[in-house]
Design a protein around this motif. Structure first.
Motif, PDB file in Angstrom:
ATOM      1  N   LYS A  28       3.829 -56.087 -72.417  1.00  0.00           N
ATOM      2  CA  LYS A  28       5.108 -55.376 -72.326  1.00  0.00           C
ATOM      3  C   LYS A  28       6.237 -56.385 -72.230  1.00  0.00           C
ATOM      4  N   GLU A  29       7.447 -55.895 -72.400  1.00  0.00           N
ATOM      5  CA  GLU A  29       8.609 -56.765 -72.271  1.00  0.00           C
ATOM      6  C   GLU A  29       8.781 -57.195 -70.811  1.00  0.00           C
ATOM      7  N   VAL A  30       9.495 -58.291 -70.610  1.00  0.00           N
ATOM      8  CA  VAL A  30       9.758 -58.791 -69.255  1.00  0.00           C
ATOM      9  C   VAL A  30      10.821 -57.901 -68.607  1.00  0.00           C
ATOM     10  N   ASP A  31      10.456 -57.232 -67.510  1.00  0.00           N
ATOM     11  CA  ASP A  31      11.426 -56.433 -66.750  1.00  0.00           C
ATOM     12  C   ASP A  31      11.723 -57.151 -65.435  1.00  0.00           C
ATOM     13  N   LEU A  35       9.768 -60.394 -64.045  1.00  0.00           N
ATOM     14  CA  LEU A  35      10.567 -61.613 -63.924  1.00  0.00           C
ATOM     15  C   LEU A  35      10.467 -62.187 -62.518  1.00  0.00           C
ATOM     16  N   HIS A  36      10.534 -61.304 -61.510  1.00  0.00           N
ATOM     17  CA  HIS A  36      10.411 -61.752 -60.121  1.00  0.00           C
ATOM     18  C   HIS A  36       9.062 -62.438 -59.894  1.00  0.00           C
ATOM     19  N   GLU A  37       7.996 -61.854 -60.445  1.00  0.00           N
ATOM     20  CA  GLU A  37       6.659 -62.436 -60.300  1.00  0.00           C
ATOM     21  C   GLU A  37       6.562 -63.787 -61.015  1.00  0.00           C
ATOM     22  N   GLU A  69      16.747 -68.591 -67.183  1.00  0.00           N
ATOM     23  CA  GLU A  69      18.053 -68.221 -67.742  1.00  0.00           C
ATOM     24  C   GLU A  69      18.295 -66.700 -67.693  1.00  0.00           C
ATOM     25  N   LEU A  70      17.287 -65.926 -67.311  1.00  0.00           N
ATOM     26  CA  LEU A  70      17.419 -64.462 -67.317  1.00  0.00           C
ATOM     27  C   LEU A  70      18.108 -64.001 -66.033  1.00  0.00           C
ATOM     28  N   LYS A  71      19.397 -64.298 -65.963  1.00  0.00           N
ATOM     29  CA  LYS A  71      20.156 -64.026 -64.739  1.00  0.00           C
ATOM     30  C   LYS A  71      20.847 -62.661 -64.749  1.00  0.00           C
ATOM     31  N   SER A  72      20.887 -62.003 -65.892  1.00  0.00           N
ATOM     32  CA  SER A  72      21.635 -60.746 -65.992  1.00  0.00           C
ATOM     33  C   SER A  72      20.822 -59.683 -66.713  1.00  0.00           C
ATOM     34  N   ASP A  73      21.251 -58.429 -66.563  1.00  0.00           N
ATOM     35  CA  ASP A  73      20.600 -57.338 -67.289  1.00  0.00           C
ATOM     36  C   ASP A  73      20.727 -57.541 -68.787  1.00  0.00           C
ATOM     37  N   LYS A  74      21.856 -58.072 -69.230  1.00  0.00           N
ATOM     38  CA  LYS A  74      22.062 -58.293 -70.661  1.00  0.00           C
ATOM     39  C   LYS A  74      21.032 -59.276 -71.219  1.00  0.00           C
ATOM     40  N   LEU A  77      17.735 -57.580 -71.476  1.00  0.00           N
ATOM     41  CA  LEU A  77      17.740 -56.644 -72.601  1.00  0.00           C
ATOM     42  C   LEU A  77      17.593 -57.376 -73.932  1.00  0.00           C
ATOM     43  N   GLU A  78      18.208 -58.534 -74.045  1.00  0.00           N
ATOM     44  CA  GLU A  78      18.102 -59.316 -75.282  1.00  0.00           C
ATOM     45  C   GLU A  78      16.667 -59.794 -75.494  1.00  0.00           C
ATOM     46  N   LEU A  79      16.000 -60.215 -74.410  1.00  0.00           N
ATOM     47  CA  LEU A  79      14.606 -60.638 -74.530  1.00  0.00           C
ATOM     48  C   LEU A  79      13.710 -59.429 -74.839  1.00  0.00           C
ATOM     49  N   ALA A  80      14.029 -58.285 -74.239  1.00  0.00           N
ATOM     50  CA  ALA A  80      13.273 -57.057 -74.526  1.00  0.00           C
ATOM     51  C   ALA A  80      13.437 -56.656 -75.991  1.00  0.00           C
ATOM     52  N   ALA A  81      14.628 -56.887 -76.547  1.00  0.00           N
ATOM     53  CA  ALA A  81      14.857 -56.584 -77.961  1.00  0.00           C
ATOM     54  C   ALA A  81      14.019 -57.501 -78.849  1.00  0.00           C
ATOM     55  N   ASP A  82      13.878 -58.765 -78.447  1.00  0.00           N
ATOM     56  CA  ASP A  82      13.001 -59.684 -79.181  1.00  0.00           C
ATOM     57  C   ASP A  82      11.569 -59.164 -79.171  1.00  0.00           C
TER      58      ASP A  82
END
Length: 215
Positions: A28-31, A35-37, A69-74, A77-82
């Motif tokens: 699944k995408e990174v949520d 990410l915390h884990e 670098e995944l500091k924001s919801d945006k 979301l960009e990584l989830a789109a990938d």
């Protein structure tokens, strides 16, 4: 990759953890929770240990860099789109993570009409049933999805001898992963999933070499 004898459960547990980690990232995408884990202190130690192997270092460094670098919801979301663009949409410009699509490579129109839930799916279901396992109900994918195969390899690390593990990994992972990796590299617009796929390929090649040395 130096390996201890199969009787040493610690090395097999560690191998199983790597397979499970790779499985979770393809599942699944990174949520936020994942990410915390993946950025916890325990995870940082794990990444550092994995990256200490020269064959894995460059791709581990990329994965850790992107995660940090995944500091924001945006950014999430960009990584989830990938992830979605690569693994979920099922077009010629994606890299569908199903073994059957690559093991049927010679068949005409393979990319136009994927044979999902076919022979490879049934074979994996049999393996899962033999081990009293099943695909989770919240994962509505064929059993020949890369995440399922990697998770089963993780299970074998703890329950099977080297010969059984080697046969499974060579027959159900190593024989198609190169074609899948080439497709990911061709289609990935970011860095994360290309690095993840290269790491998976490098890890499996190293693991196969280690298992072969025990034969």
């Amino acid at each position: 990759m130096n390996r201890e004898p199969v009787t040493d459960s610690a090395i097999n547990q560690a191998r199983g953890m790597v397979y499970q980690l790779l499985s979770s990232l393809f599942a699944k995408e990174v949520d936020h929770q994942l990410l915390h884990e993946l950025t916890s202190k325990q995870a940082q130690d794990f990444w550092a240990q994995l990256g200490s192997e020269q064959a894995f270092k460059s791709d581990v460094d990329i994965l850790v860099s992107v995660l940090n670098e995944l500091k924001s919801d945006k950014a999430l979301l960009e990584l989830a789109a990938d992830y979605c663009g690569l693994f979920l949409v099922g077009t010629k410009h994606s890299a569908s993570p199903y073994a059957s699509l690559y093991l049927q490579e010679g068949e005409e129109n393979r990319g136009d009409e994927p044979a999902l839930f076919g022979e490879q799916h049934q074979l994996m279901l049999q393996f899962l049933k033999q081990s009293q396992l099943q695909v989770q109900s919240n994962f509505p994918e064929p059993a020949d999805h890369l995440a399922v195969i990697l998770a089963y390899a993780a299970h074998l690390c703890k329950t099977a001898d080297d010969a059984t593990q080697l046969e499974f990994i060579e027959s159900y992972l190593n024989n198609w992963l190169g074609n899948f990796a080439a497709k990911v590299t061709q289609c990935d617009s970011g860095r994360f999933y290309s690095a993840l796929t290269r790491l998976t390929q490098s890890w499996i090649q190293a693991d196969v070499t280690g298992l072969q040395a025990e034969q």
